[in-house]
Design a protein around this motif. Structure first.
Motif, short mmCIF file in Angstrom:
data_model
loop_
_atom_site.label_atom_id
_atom_site.label_comp_id
_atom_site.label_asym_id
_atom_site.label_seq_id
_atom_site.Cartn_x
_atom_site.Cartn_y
_atom_site.Cartn_z
N HIS A 28 141.28 37.31 56.33
CA HIS A 28 142.45 36.57 55.82
C HIS A 28 143.59 36.60 56.84
O HIS A 28 144.29 35.58 57.02
CB HIS A 28 142.91 37.17 54.50
N GLU A 29 143.78 37.72 57.52
CA GLU A 29 144.84 37.80 58.52
C GLU A 29 144.57 36.84 59.68
O GLU A 29 145.48 36.15 60.16
CB GLU A 29 144.94 39.24 59.05
N ILE A 30 143.33 36.77 60.13
CA ILE A 30 142.98 35.90 61.25
C ILE A 30 143.15 34.43 60.87
O ILE A 30 143.75 33.64 61.62
CB ILE A 30 141.54 36.18 61.72
N VAL A 31 142.64 34.04 59.72
CA VAL A 31 142.73 32.64 59.31
C VAL A 31 144.19 32.25 59.08
O VAL A 31 144.63 31.16 59.50
CB VAL A 31 141.89 32.39 58.03
N SER A 32 144.95 33.11 58.42
CA SER A 32 146.37 32.81 58.16
C SER A 32 147.13 32.66 59.47
O SER A 32 147.97 31.75 59.62
CB SER A 32 146.99 33.92 57.31
N PHE A 33 146.87 33.55 60.42
CA PHE A 33 147.55 33.47 61.71
C PHE A 33 147.20 32.19 62.45
O PHE A 33 148.08 31.48 62.95
CB PHE A 33 147.17 34.69 62.56
N TRP A 34 145.90 31.85 62.50
CA TRP A 34 145.48 30.70 63.29
C TRP A 34 145.87 29.38 62.62
O TRP A 34 146.11 28.38 63.31
CB TRP A 34 143.98 30.74 63.55
N ALA A 35 145.98 29.36 61.32
CA ALA A 35 146.42 28.15 60.62
C ALA A 35 147.84 27.78 61.04
O ALA A 35 148.19 26.59 61.10
CB ALA A 35 146.35 28.37 59.11
N VAL A 36 148.66 28.78 61.36
CA VAL A 36 150.04 28.54 61.76
C VAL A 36 150.18 28.40 63.27
O VAL A 36 150.89 27.53 63.78
CB VAL A 36 150.95 29.68 61.25
N GLN A 37 149.49 29.27 64.02
CA GLN A 37 149.70 29.36 65.46
C GLN A 37 148.66 28.62 66.30
O GLN A 37 148.85 28.43 67.50
CB GLN A 37 149.70 30.84 65.89
#
Length: 325
Positions: free
Chosen positions: A129-138
């Motif tokens: 979840h941390e990886i997907v959330s980060f990459w969705a924004v960045q």
């Protein structure tokens, strides 16, 4: 190694040198180990491993010293006994060997080598979840390869499955995230067997969510040991190429890696990263081509001191170099 955690009743604290009726292998007894074993505690941490090097038994350091200071009980086994209990073409199993008695019946938790069991799922779900959330924004729409060093390949396998599930639930075609495992124990065939077995034992079908595997370039010249392993390093064996990458990443990029997983993984990553890109080159396909890379650091930094000592014993480092690291 394999781990067994046990909960003792508070009014029944144990010490490592207490009498035991178990037929399982008994903890190693050296002066340091006995001293740590006499510490009263209500939880036990029993670690099964192959025979330790003599110098490490005599003077524990790194991860071993840290674990012993926290009360770990160590059980050393011969190579044959270890293979009998925990070996196999696909590594160990998620359940303890029938012949191995739990430290406290009914109150013990079995953790196989590399955490290759369902207990690892919750932590990996959080990471996914941390990886997907980060990459969705960045990520700005770029394709991402999440590169993970692999022993049992547990993190890579479960992370790939969880990220796939998250992306499917989001129904967002703009996110392209794949997990790439870099085998550090054995080669790509062993990694594939490990991951398929783990996926099946934890609810998957053993094929749909497997990560991509980064394999060594086939046109490079390797030494005899790596040629025998199809370009992969022999796990735990000191090698000058591993040390070179360890120093390069630390000195030039400020990234501190361990020498068992991190440096070997980056040695392979840099092979692909640094190879020339030419229009007419029939290059070996790779799962990081044209993609951004996110590397999942596997930790293990407390063990660097003992790892560097092994390089000293192999004549690849001197005392001044170890002190400066």
């Amino acid at each position: 190694g394999e781990v067994c955690l046990a909960q003792e009743d508070e009014n029944n604290s144990i010490s490592e040198d207490a009498p035991s009726t178990s037929t399982s292998p008994s903890p190693t007894t050296t002066s340091f180990f006995q001293q740590q074993g006499k510490r009263k505690r209500t939880k036990r941490f029993v670690y099964y491993t192959k025979k330790l090097p003599r110098y490490l038994r005599k003077q524990p350091s790194g991860n071993l010293l840290r674990a012993l200071s926290l009360g770990m009980e160590i059980v050393e086994l011969s190579h044959d006994k270890y293979k009998e209990l925990f070996g196999g073409d696909s590594g160990g199993t998620s359940t303890p060997p029938p012949s191995l008695e739990p430290p406290v019946p009914g109150k013990s938790v079995w953790i196989p080598q590399g955490g290759a069991c369902g207990l690892a799922v919750k932590g990996v779900q959080l990471l996914a979840h941390e990886i997907v959330s980060f990459w969705a924004v960045q990520g700005r729409g770029a394709a991402l390869s999440v590169c993970v060093p692999g022993g049992t390949c547990t993190t890579a396998m479960l992370l790939s499955r969880e990220i796939n599930a998250i992306l499917k639930a989001r129904d967002d075609n703009t996110l392209d995230i794949q997990v790439v495992v870099i085998p550090c124990v054995g080669g790509d065939a062993y990694a594939l067997r490990q991951m398929s077995s783990l996926d099946t034992s934890t609810g998957g079908n053993g094929k749909d969510d497997l990560p991509a595997i980064l394999i060594p370039l086939n046109h490079l010249e390797y030494g005899p040991s790596r040629r025998r392993n199809n370009g992969y390093f022999t796990f735990g064996e000191p090698a000058s190429a591993i040390l070179d990458v360890f120093e390069e990443m630390n000195d030039e990029h400020g990234v501190y890696l361990d020498l068992l997983y991190g440096a070997p993984a980056w040695s392979l990553l840099l092979q692909h990263w640094n190879r020339p890109h030419t229009a007419d080159d029939e290059r070996q396909s790779t799962p990081i081509d044209g993609r951004q890379i996110m590397y999942v650091h596997s930790g293990g930094l407390e063990g660097i001191s003992s790892q560097l000592t092994r390089y000293k014993h192999k004549g690849l480092l001197d005392n001044s170099q170890i002190t400066s690291q």
